[in-house]
Design a protein around this motif. Structure first.
Motif, PDB file in Angstrom:
ATOM      1  N   TRP A 172       0.764  -1.139  -0.110  1.00  0.00           N
ATOM      2  CA  TRP A 172      -0.001  -0.142   0.143  1.00  0.00           C
ATOM      3  C   TRP A 172       0.693   1.269  -0.156  1.00  0.00           C
ATOM      4  N   SER A 173       2.211   1.154  -0.048  1.00  0.00           N
ATOM      5  CA  SER A 173       2.870   2.336   0.001  1.00  0.00           C
ATOM      6  C   SER A 173       2.757   3.287  -1.269  1.00  0.00           C
ATOM      7  N   PHE A 174       2.440   2.816  -2.347  1.00  0.00           N
ATOM      8  CA  PHE A 174       2.218   3.723  -3.557  1.00  0.00           C
ATOM      9  C   PHE A 174       0.819   4.584  -3.217  1.00  0.00           C
ATOM     10  N   LEU A 175      -0.057   4.138  -2.505  1.00  0.00           N
ATOM     11  CA  LEU A 175      -1.458   4.602  -2.319  1.00  0.00           C
ATOM     12  C   LEU A 175      -1.212   5.890  -1.213  1.00  0.00           C
ATOM     13  N   ALA A 213      -8.162   9.154   1.813  1.00  0.00           N
ATOM     14  CA  ALA A 213      -8.010   9.752   0.732  1.00  0.00           C
ATOM     15  C   ALA A 213      -8.443   8.960  -0.390  1.00  0.00           C
ATOM     16  N   ALA A 214      -8.469   7.383  -0.290  1.00  0.00           N
ATOM     17  CA  ALA A 214      -9.150   6.835  -1.144  1.00  0.00           C
ATOM     18  C   ALA A 214     -10.552   6.708  -1.173  1.00  0.00           C
ATOM     19  N   ARG A 215     -11.086   6.607   0.103  1.00  0.00           N
ATOM     20  CA  ARG A 215     -12.446   6.801   0.160  1.00  0.00           C
ATOM     21  C   ARG A 215     -13.086   7.918  -0.537  1.00  0.00           C
ATOM     22  N   GLU A 216     -12.500   9.125  -0.405  1.00  0.00           N
ATOM     23  CA  GLU A 216     -12.935  10.383  -0.768  1.00  0.00           C
ATOM     24  C   GLU A 216     -13.078  10.068  -2.477  1.00  0.00           C
ATOM     25  N   HIS A 217     -11.845   9.364  -2.967  1.00  0.00           N
ATOM     26  CA  HIS A 217     -11.942   9.075  -4.555  1.00  0.00           C
ATOM     27  C   HIS A 217     -13.141   8.293  -4.774  1.00  0.00           C
ATOM     28  N   PHE A 218     -13.686   7.491  -3.865  1.00  0.00           N
ATOM     29  CA  PHE A 218     -14.787   6.491  -4.183  1.00  0.00           C
ATOM     30  C   PHE A 218     -16.154   7.465  -4.326  1.00  0.00           C
ATOM     31  N   LEU A 219     -16.051   8.563  -3.824  1.00  0.00           N
ATOM     32  CA  LEU A 219     -17.371   9.382  -3.629  1.00  0.00           C
ATOM     33  C   LEU A 219     -17.136  10.580  -4.698  1.00  0.00           C
ATOM     34  N   ARG A 220     -15.964  11.039  -5.056  1.00  0.00           N
ATOM     35  CA  ARG A 220     -15.793  12.149  -6.011  1.00  0.00           C
ATOM     36  C   ARG A 220     -15.162  11.879  -7.241  1.00  0.00           C
ATOM     37  N   SER A 228       2.178   8.612 -11.483  1.00  0.00           N
ATOM     38  CA  SER A 228       3.162   7.602 -12.200  1.00  0.00           C
ATOM     39  C   SER A 228       4.270   7.322 -11.093  1.00  0.00           C
ATOM     40  N   VAL A 229       4.760   8.429 -10.187  1.00  0.00           N
ATOM     41  CA  VAL A 229       5.762   8.284  -9.263  1.00  0.00           C
ATOM     42  C   VAL A 229       5.371   7.138  -8.301  1.00  0.00           C
ATOM     43  N   ALA A 230       4.283   7.495  -7.943  1.00  0.00           N
ATOM     44  CA  ALA A 230       3.971   6.512  -6.923  1.00  0.00           C
ATOM     45  C   ALA A 230       3.897   4.988  -7.296  1.00  0.00           C
ATOM     46  N   THR A 231       3.606   4.981  -8.398  1.00  0.00           N
ATOM     47  CA  THR A 231       3.491   3.517  -8.999  1.00  0.00           C
ATOM     48  C   THR A 231       4.937   2.974  -9.273  1.00  0.00           C
ATOM     49  N   VAL A 232       5.806   3.685  -9.618  1.00  0.00           N
ATOM     50  CA  VAL A 232       7.017   3.376  -9.905  1.00  0.00           C
ATOM     51  C   VAL A 232       7.634   2.888  -8.709  1.00  0.00           C
ATOM     52  N   LEU A 233       7.764   3.997  -7.618  1.00  0.00           N
ATOM     53  CA  LEU A 233       8.445   3.376  -6.298  1.00  0.00           C
ATOM     54  C   LEU A 233       7.648   2.469  -5.764  1.00  0.00           C
ATOM     55  N   GLY A 234       6.292   2.286  -5.706  1.00  0.00           N
ATOM     56  CA  GLY A 234       5.544   1.020  -5.114  1.00  0.00           C
ATOM     57  C   GLY A 234       5.984  -0.114  -5.629  1.00  0.00           C
ATOM     58  N   ALA A 235       6.035  -0.072  -7.028  1.00  0.00           N
ATOM     59  CA  ALA A 235       6.441  -1.399  -7.671  1.00  0.00           C
ATOM     60  C   ALA A 235       7.733  -1.803  -7.714  1.00  0.00           C
ATOM     61  N   VAL A 236       8.750  -0.842  -7.399  1.00  0.00           N
ATOM     62  CA  VAL A 236      10.304  -1.216  -7.040  1.00  0.00           C
ATOM     63  C   VAL A 236      10.076  -1.888  -5.842  1.00  0.00           C
ATOM     64  N   GLY A 237       9.505  -1.273  -4.681  1.00  0.00           N
ATOM     65  CA  GLY A 237       9.629  -1.869  -3.268  1.00  0.00           C
ATOM     66  C   GLY A 237       9.017  -3.274  -3.182  1.00  0.00           C
ATOM     67  N   PHE A 238       7.713  -3.476  -3.703  1.00  0.00           N
ATOM     68  CA  PHE A 238       7.000  -4.533  -3.547  1.00  0.00           C
ATOM     69  C   PHE A 238       7.582  -5.612  -4.554  1.00  0.00           C
TER      70      PHE A 238
END
Length: 561
Positions: A289-292, A353-360, A371-381
């Motif tokens: 969940w680090s990228f989130l 933050a994710a919950r707000e995206h559910f509703l908005r 993109s940055v979060a995806t790359v960093l999260g993918a590298v770690g996991f």
């Protein structure tokens, strides 16, 4: 989305807590019974707890004849009690998993307390998702399987923070009962008995930052500090007084003067690392969940000011995270799990933050940040998953079919989770991320790690000794290999020595004595035997992950006339 504290809309139903508990146990159990004792902390804690049961002395803490005055007694009592209950009920012999029971329970309690806190702050859905992230993040899964302090400590911290949050979010209410203050101070007292003042570091810095930012601290009077301090003293003082008398003050000199101050002033046990270490390793420790969490930063920043329940809750979580994180980064001694006490707040903000995206659905996506979060999260996991797959080959020189089969499944599930979040299909995204974590943990802890024979040197030694032990009470002298897990598996009387000492042990105990000698101590061992030829009873090789060295060990018996 309801964000009003202490209303029915912010309460998770009992079934939700039961579901979280079941999910947590299912995630934590793989490997719980099968993994041998880890060196060095887990084996030291478990052995010291075992010696309490052996000696009947529940005040002093010892590893063999050495005083172990680094941590308070709480975890040793819990481990001893759990082991006594299991062994008494089942008659099973000594096994490491019984000493892990408090950690498992502590980890589950931390998950449930995180869910409770998140629900009171941002609503039931956020609470459930925050609990789910804690249950499936890498670092808590590790601590739940280890007979150490940290999972139990985390449960006391989260319970205390939940009580503090309840006071803060309802600070404008005219009346407030005793439930939150009592929970806070009982958690603080137990936490101190588990690992000293760390629990007060987290709650104290949280309260201090909130008082400074809000320029108000009157709500802290509702903690009933005088009564609270009496509760803490009642919980912790009896043993502290007893150990002070018994050791003539040596416990405090060691635990505070050497252990705690040693970590603060210098990098203890070769763990001195620069600031930024925890930020760099976060992509692994909070995975998947680090990228989130990175995606939640703009949302938290936007809601940090103002009035109302959302701003209050965000401020509380930020005050929980930042000061403690800065302290951990500043202290030279760094271990991966040290920042675990702030992960519940990170999980709550991430879920909010994710919950707000559910509703908005009208907000423009931040594709650069995503993109940055995806790359960093993918590298770690991804790096973690690949490491699990290649370690059997690096250590044992073999390809593990479970690791190979698991690798593509985990990576595909993780990629699917990221894609679903990108498409704003968050419910499916959480399901895919949870599935990726579940497959990784089941394969890693349940099959891959227990099967890497080379890293479990003490397990190999125990098996070899069991197969050739000449007497029921044979004692092993180990020359050149002195990991605590060896003592736990072979017995308290195990001698950790050098080549000359192992030779002397065989001479003193020619009928029953055994010597375990590493290749580096072989020459000294044979020289000390003065021409006598010991009987080789077994030989094996392994990789000591604490020293980074490969070893060849031979088990010897005394020469027969």
């Amino acid at each position: 989305m309801s964000t009003v504290p202490n209303t029915p809309a912010t309460r998770l139903p009992v079934l939700a807590y039961l579901l979280l508990a079941v999910i947590s146990v299912l995630l934590f159990l793989p490997g719980f019974f099968d993994l041998p004792p880890f060196d060095r902390d887990e084996a030291r804690f478990a052995q010291a707890s075992h010696q309490m049961l052996e000696s009947g002395d529940y005040v002093d803490i010892r590893f063999q004849d050495e005083a172990r005055h680094k941590k308070p007694v709480g975890i040793y009592w819990l481990q001893s009690a759990a082991t006594r209950l299991v062994e008494g009920a089942s008659g099973l012999p000594k096994d490491i998993w019984t000493f892990r029971i408090p950690s498992l329970i502590g980890a589950v309690l931390a998950v449930l307390a995180t869910a409770w806190t998140g629900a009171r702050m941002f609503g039931g859905t956020v609470g459930f998702l925050a609990g789910l992230m804690m249950a499936s993040c890498v670092v808590l899964g590790v601590e739940a399987r280890m007979a150490k302090t940290d999972a139990v400590l985390l449960s006391t911290i989260v319970i205390g923070q939940a009580a503090l949050a309840s006071l803060y979010l309802n600070r404008h209410a005219e009346r407030f009962g005793w439930a939150a203050p009592l929970a806070f101070w009982i958690a603080a007292g137990v936490g101190i008995l588990i690992k000293g003042p760390i629990v007060l570091l987290v709650s104290g810095t949280t309260a201090l930052v909130l008082a400074v930012v809000d320029r108000r601290a009157g709500w802290l009077k509702r903690l009933r500090p005088l009564v609270g301090l009496a509760i803490v003293v009642a919980i912790a003082a009896p043993w502290l007084i007893a150990i002070t008398v018994k050791t003539k003050g040596a416990f405090f000199a060691e635990s505070v003067g050497h252990d705690m101050m040693g970590k603060v002033v210098s990098g203890q046990e070769a763990k001195g690392l620069p600031p930024g270490y925890y930020l760099g390793t976060f992509w692994v420790t909070f995975a998947p969940w680090s990228f989130l969490a990175l995606l939640a930063v703009p949302w938290a920043w936007r809601h940090r000011k103002g009035t109302g329940p959302v701003a209050d809750a965000v401020r509380f979580c930020v005050a929980w995270i930042i000061p403690s994180w800065l302290v951990f980064e500043a202290v030279p001694t760094k271990l991966l799990h040290y920042t675990l006490p702030v992960f519940p707040a990170i999980a709550i903000l991430t879920a909010a933050a994710a919950r707000e995206h559910f509703l908005r659905r009208t907000d423009a996506p931040r594709w650069g940040l995503f993109s940055v979060a995806t790359v960093l999260g993918a590298v770690g996991f991804g790096a973690l998953t690949v490491a699990v797959a290649v370690i059997p080959y690096l250590v044992d020189g073999r390809v593990d079919p479970v690791a190979v089969a698991m690798l593509p499944v985990v990576l595909v599930l993780y990629a699917l989770a990221v894609r679903l979040f990108a498409q704003r299909r968050e419910t499916q995204g959480f399901a895919a991320g949870l599935a990726a974590a579940a497959v990784l943990y089941a394969g890693t802890y349940g099959a891959v790690l227990p099967g890497i024979d080379g890293v479990w040197i003490s397990r190999q030694a125990a098996r070899t000794v069991a197969a050739v032990r000449p007497c029921a009470d044979s004692v092993v002298a180990s020359a050149g290999y002195s990991e605590p897990s060896l003592v736990f598996l072979l017995g308290t009387d195990t001698r950790l020595t050098h080549g000359e000492g192992a030779a002397a042990h065989l001479a003193e105990n020619p009928s029953c004595g055994l010597a375990l000698v590493t290749n580096r101590e072989e020459a000294e061992f044979r020289t000390a035997l003065k021409g006598a030829e010991p009987v080789p009873l077994g030989r094996f090789t392994g990789f000591n992950y604490n020293t980074g060295k490969r070893l060849t060990l031979t088990l010897y018996g005394a020469a027969r006339p």
